[in-house]
Each structure stands twice: as structure tokens, then as C-alpha cells.
Write a protein that holds these residues in place. Structure first.
Motif, PDB file in Angstrom:
ATOM      1  N   PRO A 138       0.897  -1.211  -0.032  1.00  0.00           N
ATOM      2  CA  PRO A 138      -0.315   0.057  -0.010  1.00  0.00           C
ATOM      3  C   PRO A 138       0.913   1.236  -0.112  1.00  0.00           C
ATOM      4  O   PRO A 138       1.877   1.242   0.560  1.00  0.00           O
ATOM      5  N   ILE A 139       0.132   2.277  -0.592  1.00  0.00           N
ATOM      6  CA  ILE A 139       1.217   3.612  -0.746  1.00  0.00           C
ATOM      7  C   ILE A 139       0.011   4.352   0.361  1.00  0.00           C
ATOM      8  O   ILE A 139      -1.191   4.757  -0.114  1.00  0.00           O
ATOM      9  N   GLY A 140       0.859   4.843   1.556  1.00  0.00           N
ATOM     10  CA  GLY A 140       0.099   5.442   2.287  1.00  0.00           C
ATOM     11  C   GLY A 140      -0.993   4.579   2.947  1.00  0.00           C
ATOM     12  O   GLY A 140      -0.543   3.540   3.528  1.00  0.00           O
ATOM     13  N   ASN A 141      -2.292   5.068   3.006  1.00  0.00           N
ATOM     14  CA  ASN A 141      -3.256   4.029   3.652  1.00  0.00           C
ATOM     15  C   ASN A 141      -4.073   3.536   2.491  1.00  0.00           C
ATOM     16  O   ASN A 141      -5.066   2.988   2.579  1.00  0.00           O
ATOM     17  N   ILE A 142      -3.480   3.878   1.300  1.00  0.00           N
ATOM     18  CA  ILE A 142      -4.540   3.385  -0.033  1.00  0.00           C
ATOM     19  C   ILE A 142      -3.625   1.885  -0.525  1.00  0.00           C
ATOM     20  O   ILE A 142      -2.665   1.975  -0.770  1.00  0.00           O
ATOM     21  N   SER A 143      -4.414   0.837  -0.588  1.00  0.00           N
ATOM     22  CA  SER A 143      -4.149  -0.348  -1.217  1.00  0.00           C
ATOM     23  C   SER A 143      -4.363  -0.257  -2.657  1.00  0.00           C
ATOM     24  O   SER A 143      -5.664  -0.090  -3.009  1.00  0.00           O
ATOM     25  N   PHE A 144      -3.430  -0.531  -3.730  1.00  0.00           N
ATOM     26  CA  PHE A 144      -3.783  -0.627  -5.132  1.00  0.00           C
ATOM     27  C   PHE A 144      -3.835  -2.127  -5.462  1.00  0.00           C
ATOM     28  O   PHE A 144      -3.806  -2.636  -6.618  1.00  0.00           O
ATOM     29  N   ALA A 145      -3.899  -2.983  -4.609  1.00  0.00           N
ATOM     30  CA  ALA A 145      -4.045  -4.335  -4.850  1.00  0.00           C
ATOM     31  C   ALA A 145      -5.227  -4.845  -5.690  1.00  0.00           C
ATOM     32  O   ALA A 145      -5.184  -5.655  -6.751  1.00  0.00           O
ATOM     33  N   GLY A 146      -6.388  -4.181  -5.449  1.00  0.00           N
ATOM     34  CA  GLY A 146      -7.615  -4.329  -6.082  1.00  0.00           C
ATOM     35  C   GLY A 146      -7.467  -3.961  -7.413  1.00  0.00           C
ATOM     36  O   GLY A 146      -7.951  -4.708  -8.444  1.00  0.00           O
ATOM     37  N   ILE A 147      -6.753  -2.849  -7.739  1.00  0.00           N
ATOM     38  CA  ILE A 147      -6.649  -2.296  -8.971  1.00  0.00           C
ATOM     39  C   ILE A 147      -5.853  -3.363  -9.782  1.00  0.00           C
ATOM     40  O   ILE A 147      -6.197  -3.651 -11.026  1.00  0.00           O
ATOM     41  N   VAL A 148      -4.817  -3.741  -9.168  1.00  0.00           N
ATOM     42  CA  VAL A 148      -3.621  -4.799  -9.978  1.00  0.00           C
ATOM     43  C   VAL A 148      -4.570  -5.954 -10.233  1.00  0.00           C
ATOM     44  O   VAL A 148      -4.299  -6.682 -11.428  1.00  0.00           O
ATOM     45  N   ALA A 149      -5.399  -6.351  -9.224  1.00  0.00           N
ATOM     46  CA  ALA A 149      -6.204  -7.563  -9.471  1.00  0.00           C
ATOM     47  C   ALA A 149      -7.060  -7.650 -10.620  1.00  0.00           C
ATOM     48  O   ALA A 149      -7.107  -8.555 -11.251  1.00  0.00           O
ATOM     49  N   LEU A 150      -7.861  -6.323 -10.850  1.00  0.00           N
ATOM     50  CA  LEU A 150      -8.674  -6.478 -12.051  1.00  0.00           C
ATOM     51  C   LEU A 150      -7.848  -6.321 -13.202  1.00  0.00           C
ATOM     52  O   LEU A 150      -8.451  -6.879 -14.105  1.00  0.00           O
ATOM     53  N   LEU A 151      -6.943  -5.352 -13.246  1.00  0.00           N
ATOM     54  CA  LEU A 151      -5.998  -5.425 -14.428  1.00  0.00           C
ATOM     55  C   LEU A 151      -5.559  -6.785 -14.752  1.00  0.00           C
ATOM     56  O   LEU A 151      -5.542  -7.151 -16.010  1.00  0.00           O
ATOM     57  N   ALA A 152      -5.148  -7.446 -14.052  1.00  0.00           N
ATOM     58  CA  ALA A 152      -4.525  -8.795 -14.353  1.00  0.00           C
ATOM     59  C   ALA A 152      -5.728  -9.916 -14.822  1.00  0.00           C
ATOM     60  O   ALA A 152      -5.668 -10.597 -15.682  1.00  0.00           O
ATOM     61  N   LEU A 153      -6.871  -9.835 -14.384  1.00  0.00           N
ATOM     62  CA  LEU A 153      -8.059 -10.591 -14.678  1.00  0.00           C
ATOM     63  C   LEU A 153      -8.519 -10.103 -15.983  1.00  0.00           C
ATOM     64  O   LEU A 153      -8.984 -10.823 -16.894  1.00  0.00           O
ATOM     65  N   SER A 154      -8.315  -8.693 -16.345  1.00  0.00           N
ATOM     66  CA  SER A 154      -8.538  -8.220 -17.776  1.00  0.00           C
ATOM     67  C   SER A 154      -7.352  -8.758 -18.676  1.00  0.00           C
ATOM     68  O   SER A 154      -8.086  -9.307 -19.816  1.00  0.00           O
ATOM     69  N   LEU A 155      -6.190  -8.981 -18.279  1.00  0.00           N
ATOM     70  CA  LEU A 155      -5.339  -9.662 -19.185  1.00  0.00           C
ATOM     71  C   LEU A 155      -5.619 -10.798 -19.304  1.00  0.00           C
ATOM     72  O   LEU A 155      -5.369 -11.457 -20.548  1.00  0.00           O
ATOM     73  N   ILE A 156      -5.980 -11.465 -18.393  1.00  0.00           N
ATOM     74  CA  ILE A 156      -6.339 -13.095 -18.439  1.00  0.00           C
ATOM     75  C   ILE A 156      -7.435 -13.399 -19.428  1.00  0.00           C
ATOM     76  O   ILE A 156      -7.140 -13.868 -20.341  1.00  0.00           O
ATOM     77  N   ARG A 157      -8.332 -12.410 -19.412  1.00  0.00           N
ATOM     78  CA  ARG A 157      -9.460 -12.570 -20.441  1.00  0.00           C
ATOM     79  C   ARG A 157      -9.209 -12.335 -21.816  1.00  0.00           C
ATOM     80  O   ARG A 157      -9.420 -12.877 -22.561  1.00  0.00           O
ATOM     81  N   THR A 158      -8.338 -11.187 -21.793  1.00  0.00           N
ATOM     82  CA  THR A 158      -7.887 -10.953 -23.311  1.00  0.00           C
ATOM     83  C   THR A 158      -6.876 -11.983 -24.021  1.00  0.00           C
ATOM     84  O   THR A 158      -7.220 -12.499 -24.979  1.00  0.00           O
ATOM     85  N   GLY A 159      -6.037 -12.716 -22.782  1.00  0.00           N
ATOM     86  CA  GLY A 159      -5.298 -13.839 -23.190  1.00  0.00           C
ATOM     87  C   GLY A 159      -5.990 -14.995 -23.953  1.00  0.00           C
ATOM     88  O   GLY A 159      -5.852 -15.645 -24.811  1.00  0.00           O
TER      89      GLY A 159
END
Length: 95
Positions: free
Chosen positions: A61-82
């Protein structure tokens, strides 16, 4: 054979799209106090947390904000495209 591959591929793509919606609901619930304590909240949590938790281990997390959810959605979108590309290749091979 190509028709069967197309139908199975369509089913997998729809499952990924449904999971993306569940993940979005999971992320939106974090803005509502007590949302995870409801019955629906617990179900969504149990479905989403194993996948998102994997990314929390690697995305700090950067400060109190976690970006893991955004990365998880991005990874799922890449999996879908592949997956779409693999399905297209298989359909062209069996047509």
C-alpha cells in the motif's frame, strides 16, 4: 469441434466477467461501514478475498491506500484478453 470450443470459451469469458462484477462489488463495499458483516457481504468476501489477497502480498500500500484491487482487476482483464486470443487460435485451427 470449433463450435464446442467457441461455446466453452464463451462460458469461460462470461464467468470471468461475472467475477469482475463480484470484485467491483467487493471493492465498493469497502466504502460502506459494516457492509462485510451482512450475509451478502460475507459471501462476496469469501469469493473475492483469496484472489485479491494474493495481490496484497506483492503490491504494497502507498500511505493508507491499497492498489492491490486495481492490480487484481488489471490481471483479470489481461487473463480475459489472453483467453480470447487462445480461443480464436483454437477455433481457427479446428475450423
Amino acid at each position: 469441434m470449433a463450435n464446442i470450443i467457441a461455446q466453452l470459451g464463451n462460458l469461460l469469458i462470461q464467468a470471468i466477467d461475472l467475477y469482475r462484477i463480484v470484485l467491483l462489488a467487493y471493492f465498493l463495499m469497502s466504502w460502506l461501514p459494516g457492509a462485510y458483516q451482512s450475509k451478502l457481504g460475507r459471501i462476496i468476501y469469501q469469493i473475492s478475498e483469496p484472489y485479491v489477497g494474493y495481490f496484497r502480498r506483492f503490491v504494497p500500500p502507498i500511505g493508507n491506500i491499497s492498489f492491490a484491487g486495481i492490480v487484481a482487476l488489471l490481471a483479470l482483464s489481461l487473463i480475459r484478453t489472453g483467453l480470447l486470443e487462445v480461443i480464436k487460435i483454437l477455433i481457427s485451427l479446428f475450423s
